[in-house]
Design a protein around this motif. Structure first.
Motif, PDB file in Angstrom:
ATOM      1  N   UNK A 177       0.836  -1.202   0.000  1.00  0.00           N
ATOM      2  CA  UNK A 177       0.000   0.000   0.000  1.00  0.00           C
ATOM      3  C   UNK A 177       0.866   1.245   0.000  1.00  0.00           C
ATOM      4  N   UNK A 178       0.439   2.265  -0.751  1.00  0.00           N
ATOM      5  CA  UNK A 178       1.080   3.580  -0.721  1.00  0.00           C
ATOM      6  C   UNK A 178      -0.012   4.638  -0.822  1.00  0.00           C
ATOM      7  N   UNK A 179       0.304   5.903  -0.528  1.00  0.00           N
ATOM      8  CA  UNK A 179      -0.657   6.975  -0.835  1.00  0.00           C
ATOM      9  C   UNK A 179      -0.971   7.001  -2.328  1.00  0.00           C
ATOM     10  N   UNK A 180      -2.132   7.514  -2.677  1.00  0.00           N
ATOM     11  CA  UNK A 180      -2.610   7.426  -4.047  1.00  0.00           C
ATOM     12  C   UNK A 180      -1.795   8.174  -5.069  1.00  0.00           C
ATOM     13  N   UNK A 181      -1.022   9.199  -4.644  1.00  0.00           N
ATOM     14  CA  UNK A 181      -0.258   9.991  -5.609  1.00  0.00           C
ATOM     15  C   UNK A 181       1.144   9.429  -5.851  1.00  0.00           C
ATOM     16  N   UNK A 182       1.502   8.319  -5.228  1.00  0.00           N
ATOM     17  CA  UNK A 182       2.823   7.728  -5.439  1.00  0.00           C
ATOM     18  C   UNK A 182       2.886   7.057  -6.812  1.00  0.00           C
ATOM     19  N   UNK A 183       4.048   7.119  -7.435  1.00  0.00           N
ATOM     20  CA  UNK A 183       4.227   6.499  -8.740  1.00  0.00           C
ATOM     21  C   UNK A 183       4.349   4.991  -8.662  1.00  0.00           C
ATOM     22  N   UNK A 215       4.050  -2.848 -17.378  1.00  0.00           N
ATOM     23  CA  UNK A 215       3.841  -1.861 -18.440  1.00  0.00           C
ATOM     24  C   UNK A 215       4.919  -0.787 -18.408  1.00  0.00           C
ATOM     25  N   UNK A 216       4.737   0.267 -19.209  1.00  0.00           N
ATOM     26  CA  UNK A 216       5.780   1.287 -19.389  1.00  0.00           C
ATOM     27  C   UNK A 216       6.074   2.089 -18.127  1.00  0.00           C
ATOM     28  N   UNK A 217       5.169   2.062 -17.162  1.00  0.00           N
ATOM     29  CA  UNK A 217       5.424   2.795 -15.921  1.00  0.00           C
ATOM     30  C   UNK A 217       6.620   2.232 -15.154  1.00  0.00           C
ATOM     31  N   UNK A 218       7.027   0.998 -15.463  1.00  0.00           N
ATOM     32  CA  UNK A 218       8.102   0.318 -14.728  1.00  0.00           C
ATOM     33  C   UNK A 218       9.386   0.212 -15.549  1.00  0.00           C
ATOM     34  N   UNK A 219       9.522   1.013 -16.596  1.00  0.00           N
ATOM     35  CA  UNK A 219      10.603   0.813 -17.549  1.00  0.00           C
ATOM     36  C   UNK A 219      11.890   1.558 -17.214  1.00  0.00           C
ATOM     37  N   UNK A 220      12.042   2.022 -15.983  1.00  0.00           N
ATOM     38  CA  UNK A 220      13.238   2.793 -15.628  1.00  0.00           C
ATOM     39  C   UNK A 220      14.488   1.914 -15.646  1.00  0.00           C
ATOM     40  N   UNK A 221      15.627   2.559 -15.824  1.00  0.00           N
ATOM     41  CA  UNK A 221      16.906   1.842 -15.813  1.00  0.00           C
ATOM     42  C   UNK A 221      17.150   1.181 -14.466  1.00  0.00           C
ATOM     43  N   UNK A 222      16.734   1.842 -13.394  1.00  0.00           N
ATOM     44  CA  UNK A 222      16.920   1.271 -12.056  1.00  0.00           C
ATOM     45  C   UNK A 222      16.189  -0.060 -11.932  1.00  0.00           C
TER      46      UNK A 222
END
Length: 309
Positions: A177-183, A215-222
């Motif tokens: 769970x996280x606050x709603x505005x977290x990425x 999906x693309x939201x998780x495509x960071x190099x990290x």
């Protein structure tokens, strides 16, 4: 037996994993009746005071859910059922990751910023103190304030976000769970590290998926470096700006990441898992002030999905 209650087969799978009682003596109220009461509330979203009389005193049902959310009993039950499914070879380890925002009811606001009290002064025989074994405190450490209770502002208003990993059969493996505005992207590592399916025999719990789809939201190099470091194969599409940046750098931009378009179609399993979770009205709308109680509600919904799939 009412509609939505545990069937005899589901109860037989669950009964042996339930707490047997604490050191203070006394007896639990009937586990099956109380769990059916919690399940009725999770399924319908009614107020605790409006529970039907067949489940017994509503205070007992609520405080059992409160206690088992605090001491991790719901999470342990889910792990035991997952372990049994894994031992039978019924877990598809092609894991998909995603999140969903949940609108918080106005009554979910207002939790105290610091509340380290144990059970309240009114706790009596119906509260069954100390019988869950792990803890007798009113809540686990942490929390307090909107962010500490995973409440935030986003386009949907006052929201909480559920990040989850689902197996190939649309069943939640891990929840965060996280606050709603977290990425979404920064939570990939936290979600995957929550995957922990014990072995029924000797051996360490399984924590590594066979393949990860996102999906693309998780495509960071990290995120890609993290997955490579753990030896986890993954299918995550690149964003257009990342492709342009890589091409602009020429040879220094490196090779394009591999992408299996056909395998990526399987990512819909996590969307279907989210739909199953939101079929429970107390999951689709958050009413709890405390994040750990809401997480217990979501965990119970996930447990029922595992029992019925």
């Amino acid at each position: 037996m009412g509609r939505g209650d545990l069937t005899n087969a589901e109860w037989e799978r669950l009964e042996s994993f339930l707490p047997r009682g604490g050191t203070r003596g006394g007896r639990w109220s009937d586990h099956r009746r109380v769990i059916n009461g919690v399940l009725y509330r999770v399924r319908t979203g009614v107020q605790w005071r409006d529970l039907p009389e067949r489940f017994g005193p509503w205070e007992t049902v609520y405080k059992r859910h409160h206690r088992w959310s605090a001491d991790g009993t719901w999470t342990r039950l889910l792990s035991r059922i997952q372990a049994a499914e894994d031992a039978a070879g019924r877990i598809d380890w092609d894991v998909s990751v995603d999140s969903t925002a949940v609108r918080a009811h106005q009554h979910a606001a207002g939790a105290r910023k610091a509340d380290s009290r144990g059970p309240s002064k009114g706790d009596g025989p119906g509260d069954e103190p100390g019988r869950s074994g792990a803890t007798e405190t009113g809540r686990p450490a942490g929390g307090g304030g909107p962010l500490g209770e995973c409440l935030g502002r986003s386009r949907g208003g006052f929201t909480t976000k559920i990040h989850l990993a689902a197996d190939g059969r649309c069943r939640p493996l891990a929840l965060v769970l996280t606050p709603g505005h977290y990425g979404d992207g920064p939570q990939l590592q936290h979600v995957l590290e929550k995957i922990r399916v014990p072995r029924t025999g000797a051996g360490r719990p399984r924590t590594r998926p066979g393949h990860v789809l996102a999906d693309k939201a998780y495509t960071s190099r990290h995120n890609r470096c993290y997955l490579r470091r753990r030896g986890i194969r993954h299918t995550i599409p690149e964003r257009l700006d990342q492709k342009r940046h890589r091409k602009n750098r020429g040879p220094q931009g490196g090779r394009p990441s591999g992408f299996d378009r056909e395998r990526y179609k399987k990512r819909n399993t996590v969307e279907r898992a989210i739909n199953r979770l939101k079929g429970f009205r107390a999951v689709a709308t958050r009413y709890e002030k405390r994040a750990y109680i809401y997480l217990g509600t979501v965990t119970l919904a996930a447990l029922i999905i595992w029992l019925r799939t």
